[in-house]
Design a protein around this motif. Structure first.
Motif: not given
Length: 329
Positions: A105-113, A296-307
């Motif tokens: 929430i504080g940073y925003g989108t984080v891509h997880v490899s 992984l399978y819905w956001r294609e590796g991205e964690f966002t403020r929604t998550e």
């Protein structure tokens, strides 16, 4: 139930001990990082020892003191086991859900490899699963404890041989290594003394109020012990380096069960409350698997403020479910 002056005194002493425990641990980490920078210690080793173990120092010291107290007969077996295991799972849940949610929430989108998933996230889920398996019969035996510690050593060996470098929250090099060594040693002794005092106070409070030891551990040691990781999250948001904090949070979730519970089990054995094996650990495992699959399978590796919002909601659902389903534990 009226609260006596003696009980209020015990609570005040416990609060000071808890504050001292967390503060001394945090400052000890800073001194140790400065010494590691001065001696140019390899970053992988720093990440796997000072950062991974250091940020879990409140939990680890609580387990060490608890086990020594159980062995000597100073601390009661059932209550002390419940408090430190509740504190361990509580702290891990704060890190896994609440603090990761705050980070997103504080940073925003984080891509997880995929590499991070394979090297860190899946081992975290494995650590939770292994702890649940060995605790399922209601006890952590010495063999169980040795097994958990062995799994951590295997994990560290695999990371050291496969990873070339790691990010870490490094301090400026020590300007006086001898002084910093003495101060760090003194702070570590203070951590152990404050943990010992805290556990003694908690035992008195649990006996007086007839409340569940593991729930006390969740809301006291569990929350306070996650403060070093909260500092890492706030610093990572400020520096715009979310992967550092994410790695620290996931790493602490590996250290806490494998080293904390493993060390305590190997020394003294533990009695495990049913709330831990029927709620805490399954909740953490199911939430971890579900969020990983979603990202992984819905956001294609991205964690966002929604998550991040989902994680905050899951943490409070964890607390509410524990209170409703296991009010006496």
């Amino acid at each position: 139930m009226p609260v006596s002056g003696g009980l209020l005194t015990q609570i005040a002493i416990g609060t000071v001990a808890l504050y001292t425990l967390v503060t001394a641990a945090s400052r000890a980490i800073g001194r140790l990082l400065a010494l590691a920078e001065y001696y140019d210690v390899d970053e992988v080793l720093v990440g796997m020892t000072v950062l991974a173990l250091g940020t879990s120092l409140p939990e680890l010291s609580s387990h060490l003191v608890a086990s020594l107290g159980i062995l000597s007969g100073v601390l009661e077996y059932q209550v002390t086991s419940a408090v430190v295991i509740g504190g361990n799972t509580g702290s891990s849940t704060v890190q896994q859900l609440l603090l990761v949610g705050v980070l997103l929430i504080g940073y925003g989108t984080v891509h997880v490899s995929r590499r991070f998933v394979y090297e860190s996230y899946l081992p975290m889920l494995g650590a939770i699963g292994a702890t649940m398996l060995v605790a399922w019969d209601g006890t952590i035996s010495r063999l169980d404890g040795v097994l958990l510690l062995g799994l951590y050593l295997i994990y560290v060996g695999a990371i050291i041989t496969r990873r070339e470098s790691t990010q870490s929250l490094r301090e400026a090099p020590s300007k006086n290594p001898r002084r910093d060594t003495v101060v760090a040693t003194g702070l570590l002794v203070l951590v152990l003394l404050s943990a010992s005092l805290l556990l003694s106070v908690v035992e008195v409070v649990v006996d007086t109020l007839a409340i569940g030891g593991s729930m006390v551990g969740v809301v006291t040691i569990g929350v306070a012990a996650a403060l070093p990781e909260l500092t890492a999250v706030m610093d990572a948001i400020r520096r715009r380096s979310p992967h550092v904090a994410l790695g620290t949070l996931v790493g602490s979730n590996i250290v806490n069960p494998l080293v904390g519970i493993g060390l305590g089990g190997a020394l003294s054995t533990y009695s495990v409350p049913s709330s831990v094996v029927l709620w805490d650990l399954p909740f953490k495992l199911i939430a971890g698997v579900g969020l990983l699959g979603w990202a992984l399978y819905w956001r294609e590796g991205e964690f966002t403020r929604t998550e991040g919002g989902y994680m905050l909601g899951l943490y409070f659902a964890f607390l509410a479910g524990r209170l409703v389903l296991f009010p006496g534990q």
